[in-house]
Design a protein around this motif. Structure first.
Motif, PDB file in Angstrom:
ATOM      1  N   GLY A 185      -5.826   6.755  -6.603  1.00 35.23           N
ATOM      2  CA  GLY A 185      -5.341   5.399  -6.854  1.00 35.23           C
ATOM      3  C   GLY A 185      -6.015   4.459  -5.918  1.00 35.23           C
ATOM      4  N   ILE A 186      -7.348   4.987  -5.236  1.00 28.77           N
ATOM      5  CA  ILE A 186      -8.079   4.233  -4.577  1.00 28.77           C
ATOM      6  C   ILE A 186      -9.260   3.462  -5.025  1.00 28.77           C
ATOM      7  N   LEU A 187      -9.746   2.199  -5.088  1.00 28.92           N
ATOM      8  CA  LEU A 187     -10.852   1.754  -5.741  1.00 28.92           C
ATOM      9  C   LEU A 187     -11.623   0.964  -4.572  1.00 28.92           C
ATOM     10  N   ARG A 188     -12.874   1.301  -4.700  1.00 34.52           N
ATOM     11  CA  ARG A 188     -13.747   0.630  -3.455  1.00 34.52           C
ATOM     12  C   ARG A 188     -14.833  -0.118  -4.199  1.00 34.52           C
ATOM     13  N   LEU A 189     -14.895  -1.422  -3.427  1.00 32.00           N
ATOM     14  CA  LEU A 189     -15.973  -2.293  -3.834  1.00 32.00           C
ATOM     15  C   LEU A 189     -16.904  -2.452  -2.668  1.00 32.00           C
ATOM     16  N   ASP A 190     -18.051  -1.996  -2.877  1.00 28.70           N
ATOM     17  CA  ASP A 190     -19.045  -2.128  -1.680  1.00 28.70           C
ATOM     18  C   ASP A 190     -19.836  -3.523  -1.586  1.00 28.70           C
ATOM     19  N   THR A 191     -20.084  -3.960  -2.827  1.00 28.47           N
ATOM     20  CA  THR A 191     -21.044  -4.944  -2.887  1.00 28.47           C
ATOM     21  C   THR A 191     -20.443  -6.336  -2.809  1.00 28.47           C
ATOM     22  N   ALA A 192     -18.910  -6.218  -2.363  1.00 26.97           N
ATOM     23  CA  ALA A 192     -18.462  -7.632  -2.039  1.00 26.97           C
ATOM     24  C   ALA A 192     -16.959  -7.169  -1.707  1.00 26.97           C
ATOM     25  N   CYS A 193     -16.367  -8.129  -1.211  1.00 24.16           N
ATOM     26  CA  CYS A 193     -14.830  -8.008  -0.986  1.00 24.16           C
ATOM     27  C   CYS A 193     -13.847  -8.467  -2.257  1.00 24.16           C
ATOM     28  N   TRP A 194     -12.897  -7.647  -2.420  1.00 26.61           N
ATOM     29  CA  TRP A 194     -11.950  -7.990  -3.824  1.00 26.61           C
ATOM     30  C   TRP A 194     -11.440  -9.431  -3.238  1.00 26.61           C
ATOM     31  N   PRO A 195     -10.976 -10.145  -4.301  1.00 20.00           N
ATOM     32  CA  PRO A 195     -10.460 -11.746  -4.161  1.00 20.00           C
ATOM     33  C   PRO A 195      -9.248 -11.634  -3.482  1.00 20.00           C
ATOM     34  N   ASP A 196      -8.988 -12.664  -2.527  1.00 17.19           N
ATOM     35  CA  ASP A 196      -7.731 -12.669  -2.009  1.00 17.19           C
ATOM     36  C   ASP A 196      -6.768 -13.458  -2.946  1.00 17.19           C
ATOM     37  N   LYS A 197      -6.282 -13.037  -4.036  1.00 21.98           N
ATOM     38  CA  LYS A 197      -5.757 -14.005  -5.021  1.00 21.98           C
ATOM     39  C   LYS A 197      -4.397 -13.188  -5.693  1.00 21.98           C
TER      40      LYS A 197
END
Length: 171
Positions: free
Chosen positions: A80-92
């Protein structure tokens, strides 16, 4: 006047199973079984890591933030863990949409399925006895603020479910 919550509810065997499933899902923080394909909308709070409400991802089909398709930019694990290395997840709030297949095949979690059946039988047959005396002729029922509980989990049942329980974002 508000309608009764139980209008039209038929209390047959499947109704008790659904009540038992709801108890297990509420405790675990996600549906556990069966394997389902669904789209989840989740809230991220920046950063590179996103924890989603699943403990057994089979496949991720698409991940979007608004109109941006991030599917090819993520790494994920079955827990259940997703990692986004190219940017940050949106704070929305609800800003991330995840199209995925997740959950266990019921044949792979017979302990959970048998517990569901046990809970359904127990809820159907008794009102949740928590303690009982013989000579004093007293009985106590499981309750929350005086209201009887129909499908309580015993501590040993909670321990059995702990490997399937989402351990983040659960009170």
């Amino acid at each position: 006047m508000l309608p009764d919550m139980d209008d039209g509810v038929v209390t047959d065997t499947s109704w008790w199973r659904k009540a038992a499933q709801a108890t297990i899902r509420r405790y675990c923080g996600w549906h556990v079984a069966p394997v389902v394909h669904e789209t989840l909308r989740v809230t991220a709070s920046g950063g590179h890591t996103l924890l989603i409400p699943s403990k057994h991802i089979v496949d991720i089909h698409a991940v979007t933030c608004g109109v941006a398709d991030l599917t090819d930019d993520i790494d994920w694990d079955e827990g259940g863990i997703l990692r986004l290395d190219t940017a940050c997840w949106p704070d929305k709030l609800g800003g991330v949409s995840i199209d995925l297949t997740h959950g266990y095949d019921p044949l792979d979690v017979p302990d959970v399925i048998m517990l569901m059946e046990t809970l359904a039988r127990r809820a159907r047959s008794q009102p949740g006895v928590s303690s009982q005396s013989v000579n004093g002729a007293s009985v106590s029922y499981y309750s929350a603020g005086g209201a009887p509980l129909s499908v309580p989990l015993l501590d040993i049942e909670k321990q059995m479910l702990d490997p399937y329980r989402r351990n983040w974002g659960v009170a």
